[in-house]
Write a protein that holds these residues in place. Sequence first.
Motif, PDB file in Angstrom:
ATOM      1  N   CYS A  79       0.685  -0.956   0.127  1.00 25.13           N
ATOM      2  CA  CYS A  79      -0.077   0.110  -0.049  1.00 25.13           C
ATOM      3  C   CYS A  79       0.764   1.235   0.055  1.00 25.13           C
ATOM      4  O   CYS A  79       0.247   2.240  -0.427  1.00 25.13           O
ATOM      5  CB  CYS A  79      -1.067  -0.082   1.254  1.00 25.13           C
ATOM      6  SG  CYS A  79      -0.094   0.288   2.745  1.00 25.13           S
ATOM      7  N   GLN A  80       2.198   1.175   0.268  1.00 24.77           N
ATOM      8  CA  GLN A  80       2.969   2.127   0.449  1.00 24.77           C
ATOM      9  C   GLN A  80       3.993   2.271  -0.877  1.00 24.77           C
ATOM     10  O   GLN A  80       4.698   3.262  -0.927  1.00 24.77           O
ATOM     11  CB  GLN A  80       3.685   2.427   1.761  1.00 24.77           C
ATOM     12  CG  GLN A  80       2.828   2.426   3.078  1.00 24.77           C
ATOM     13  CD  GLN A  80       1.919   3.710   3.062  1.00 24.77           C
ATOM     14  OE1 GLN A  80       2.441   4.791   2.762  1.00 24.77           O
ATOM     15  NE2 GLN A  80       0.805   3.382   2.805  1.00 24.77           N
ATOM     16  N   ALA A  81       4.214   1.285  -1.411  1.00 21.74           N
ATOM     17  CA  ALA A  81       5.158   1.035  -2.545  1.00 21.74           C
ATOM     18  C   ALA A  81       4.557   1.556  -3.782  1.00 21.74           C
ATOM     19  O   ALA A  81       3.749   1.181  -4.505  1.00 21.74           O
ATOM     20  CB  ALA A  81       5.620  -0.376  -2.796  1.00 21.74           C
ATOM     21  N   ILE A  82       4.941   2.973  -4.132  1.00 23.05           N
ATOM     22  CA  ILE A  82       4.423   3.604  -5.335  1.00 23.05           C
ATOM     23  C   ILE A  82       5.407   3.221  -6.436  1.00 23.05           C
ATOM     24  O   ILE A  82       6.458   3.486  -6.448  1.00 23.05           O
ATOM     25  CB  ILE A  82       4.313   5.009  -4.958  1.00 23.05           C
ATOM     26  CG1 ILE A  82       3.628   5.374  -3.546  1.00 23.05           C
ATOM     27  CG2 ILE A  82       3.758   6.075  -6.125  1.00 23.05           C
ATOM     28  CD1 ILE A  82       1.994   4.751  -3.488  1.00 23.05           C
ATOM     29  N   LEU A  83       4.616   2.796  -7.626  1.00 24.33           N
ATOM     30  CA  LEU A  83       5.261   2.621  -8.855  1.00 24.33           C
ATOM     31  C   LEU A  83       6.067   3.795  -9.348  1.00 24.33           C
ATOM     32  O   LEU A  83       5.187   5.007  -9.497  1.00 24.33           O
ATOM     33  CB  LEU A  83       4.400   1.809  -9.835  1.00 24.33           C
ATOM     34  CG  LEU A  83       3.752   0.567  -9.521  1.00 24.33           C
ATOM     35  CD1 LEU A  83       2.341   0.135 -10.417  1.00 24.33           C
ATOM     36  CD2 LEU A  83       4.895  -0.485  -9.479  1.00 24.33           C
ATOM     37  N   ALA A  84       6.882   3.704 -10.017  1.00 26.66           N
ATOM     38  CA  ALA A  84       7.494   4.756 -10.805  1.00 26.66           C
ATOM     39  C   ALA A  84       7.600   4.255 -12.295  1.00 26.66           C
ATOM     40  O   ALA A  84       6.522   3.754 -12.703  1.00 26.66           O
ATOM     41  CB  ALA A  84       9.075   5.149 -10.473  1.00 26.66           C
ATOM     42  N   GLN A  85       8.594   4.660 -13.041  1.00 25.89           N
ATOM     43  CA  GLN A  85       8.588   4.028 -14.374  1.00 25.89           C
ATOM     44  C   GLN A  85       9.045   2.768 -14.639  1.00 25.89           C
ATOM     45  O   GLN A  85       8.877   2.171 -15.973  1.00 25.89           O
ATOM     46  CB  GLN A  85       9.317   5.151 -15.419  1.00 25.89           C
ATOM     47  CG  GLN A  85       8.608   6.588 -15.302  1.00 25.89           C
ATOM     48  CD  GLN A  85       7.250   6.634 -15.830  1.00 25.89           C
ATOM     49  OE1 GLN A  85       6.942   5.737 -16.871  1.00 25.89           O
ATOM     50  NE2 GLN A  85       6.128   7.494 -15.197  1.00 25.89           N
ATOM     51  N   ARG A  86       9.645   2.230 -13.952  1.00 20.14           N
ATOM     52  CA  ARG A  86      10.587   0.897 -14.051  1.00 20.14           C
ATOM     53  C   ARG A  86       9.398  -0.387 -13.712  1.00 20.14           C
ATOM     54  O   ARG A  86       8.770  -0.132 -12.860  1.00 20.14           O
ATOM     55  CB  ARG A  86      11.701   0.974 -13.074  1.00 20.14           C
ATOM     56  CG  ARG A  86      12.513  -0.158 -13.310  1.00 20.14           C
ATOM     57  CD  ARG A  86      13.822  -0.262 -12.851  1.00 20.14           C
ATOM     58  NE  ARG A  86      14.374  -1.409 -12.834  1.00 20.14           N
ATOM     59  CZ  ARG A  86      15.404  -1.601 -12.138  1.00 20.14           C
ATOM     60  NH1 ARG A  86      15.715  -0.912 -11.164  1.00 20.14           N
ATOM     61  NH2 ARG A  86      15.963  -2.826 -11.927  1.00 20.14           N
ATOM     62  N   ASP A  87       9.626  -1.402 -14.485  1.00 19.94           N
ATOM     63  CA  ASP A  87       8.807  -2.551 -13.997  1.00 19.94           C
ATOM     64  C   ASP A  87       9.601  -2.976 -12.794  1.00 19.94           C
ATOM     65  O   ASP A  87      10.569  -3.138 -12.511  1.00 19.94           O
ATOM     66  CB  ASP A  87       8.989  -3.615 -15.136  1.00 19.94           C
ATOM     67  CG  ASP A  87       8.467  -3.246 -16.451  1.00 19.94           C
ATOM     68  OD1 ASP A  87       7.889  -2.300 -16.537  1.00 19.94           O
ATOM     69  OD2 ASP A  87       8.947  -3.894 -17.376  1.00 19.94           O
ATOM     70  N   VAL A  88       8.527  -3.886 -12.200  1.00 15.34           N
ATOM     71  CA  VAL A  88       8.856  -4.567 -10.709  1.00 15.34           C
ATOM     72  C   VAL A  88       8.311  -6.044 -10.706  1.00 15.34           C
ATOM     73  O   VAL A  88       7.246  -6.406 -11.432  1.00 15.34           O
ATOM     74  CB  VAL A  88       8.333  -3.883  -9.563  1.00 15.34           C
ATOM     75  CG1 VAL A  88       9.122  -2.415  -9.519  1.00 15.34           C
ATOM     76  CG2 VAL A  88       6.878  -3.846  -9.475  1.00 15.34           C
ATOM     77  N   THR A  89       9.083  -7.020  -9.958  1.00 15.92           N
ATOM     78  CA  THR A  89       8.665  -8.081  -9.835  1.00 15.92           C
ATOM     79  C   THR A  89       8.590  -8.413  -8.415  1.00 15.92           C
ATOM     80  O   THR A  89       9.348  -8.051  -7.528  1.00 15.92           O
ATOM     81  CB  THR A  89       9.386  -9.277 -10.283  1.00 15.92           C
ATOM     82  OG1 THR A  89       9.929  -9.264 -11.870  1.00 15.92           O
ATOM     83  CG2 THR A  89       9.254 -10.815 -10.072  1.00 15.92           C
TER      84      THR A  89
END
Length: 112
Positions: free
Chosen positions: A87-97
Motif C-alpha cells: 500500500c506504500q510502494a508507489i510505482l515509478a516508470q520501471r517494471d517490478v517483480t
Amino acid sequence: MPVIKVLPHAEYCPEGTTISAPAGTSICEALLENDIPIEHACELSCACTTCHVVVREGYESLGELDESEEDLLDRAWGLEPTSRLSCQAILAQRDVTIEIPKYTINHAREKN
C-alpha cells in the motif's frame, strides 16, 4: 506504463501474472484493480502488515520507505531486505517483480 510481474502465490495468484498500472499507483491498488485479492486489513492506511510483499526486481525504483512503513515492516512475517508494504510502494516508470509471502500476521480475516 510500468509492469508488475506477480510470482505465483497458492491462494491469490496460483499461476502468477503480469499486470500494468500507471506510475504513481501503489502496488496494492494495482493488484486489487486487477482482481488479485491481496490482504489489506487497514484499507491502505499503513497501519498493518497484511499487504506485505517482497520486491524481487525493481526495488530501487519504488518511492522511499518512510518511518511508519519501516516500523511496521519489523512485524511482517517473512521479512526480507527488499520487503515493502504494497500500500506504500508507489510505482515509478520501471517494471517490478513481486512475491506475496505465504503467510501474514492476520490470523482472522473475513472472506468476501
